[in-house]
Design an enzyme around this catalytic site. Structure first.
Site, PDB file in Angstrom:
ATOM      1  N   ASP A  51       0.874  -1.163   0.000  1.00  0.00           N
ATOM      2  CA  ASP A  51       0.000   0.000   0.000  1.00  0.00           C
ATOM      3  C   ASP A  51       0.917   1.221   0.000  1.00  0.00           C
ATOM      4  O   ASP A  51       2.075   1.143   0.426  1.00  0.00           O
ATOM      5  CB  ASP A  51      -0.880  -0.034   1.251  1.00  0.00           C
TER       6      ASP A  51
ATOM      7  N   ASP B 222       0.019   5.086   0.888  1.00  0.00           N
ATOM      8  CA  ASP B 222      -0.152   6.044   1.980  1.00  0.00           C
ATOM      9  C   ASP B 222      -0.215   5.341   3.326  1.00  0.00           C
ATOM     10  O   ASP B 222      -1.065   4.482   3.555  1.00  0.00           O
ATOM     11  CB  ASP B 222      -1.416   6.871   1.754  1.00  0.00           C
TER      12      ASP B 222
END
Length: 193
Positions: free
Chosen positions: A22, A24
């Site tokens: 991922d 952020d």
């Protein structure tokens, strides 16, 4: 869903191993005193140890992919060109440390679009695996939120929850305080096998 690398390759269970990250909250800051959301390159601040972690994955022979929900595009907070510029800046920051990402996939749809690519759906992971001949059962999805873990589970990867707090998430297979802690564990484990 879009990707910065659209070379097609078959997907099989005998493919390469990969780490799906991922963006952020795993790679860069989000919702901190310094930055709320990353809508411009100047909002991009790598988290401590991230370049070293990505370099460890690279040196150990793991493919590295980023899979990120970017609903800000669909909501009009930034354009796809803005997002591409942010990703180019991210790749540039990593390259300064001798680290690289093999591909970036993102879902630019609105959060309520109901698409197959937005996490917690597994579309981005599965598409990357097909294009790059990745064995999902031998790979890891790394995230800091429940949708990341669910996407990894739906894709058939091992799942890793990154959090420096005591909060637990869904039944992730592993939990680490940082991406660097996970990369050190994985590359050490890889050497012992």
């Amino acid at each position: 869903m879009a990707s910065i690398d659209d070379r097609g390759r078959g997907h099989g269970t005998t493919g390469q191993k990969a780490v799906f990250l991922d963006r952020d909250g795993v790679i860069n800051e989000v919702l901190t005193k310094r930055v709320k959301f990353v809508n411009h390159p100047e909002d991009l601040f790598l988290l401590r140890g991230v370049p070293e972690a990505v370099r460890q994955f690279n040196e150990a022979g793991w493919k590295v992919f980023i899979v990120t929900n970017q609903g800000g595009v669909g909501l009009g907070f930034m354009s796809e060109m803005d997002l591409e510029t942010i990703h180019e800046a991210l790749l540039g920051k990593l390259e300064k440390y001798g680290a690289h990402v093999d591909d970036i996939a993102y879902c630019s749809h609105r959060p309520d679009a109901g698409c197959r690519c937005r996490k917690p759906e597994a579309g981005m992971i599965i598409d990357l695996a097909r294009r790059h001949d990745i064995s999902l059962q031998d790979s890891y999805m790394v995230g800091d939120r429940v949708p990341d873990i669910l996407a990894g589970q739906k894709a058939g990867t091992h799942t890793v929850f990154i959090s420096s707090s005591e909060n637990k998430t869904l039944d992730a297979d592993y939990r680490f305080d940082s991406l660097l802690a996970f990369s050190s564990w994985l590359t050490e484990r890889n050497c012992q096998q």
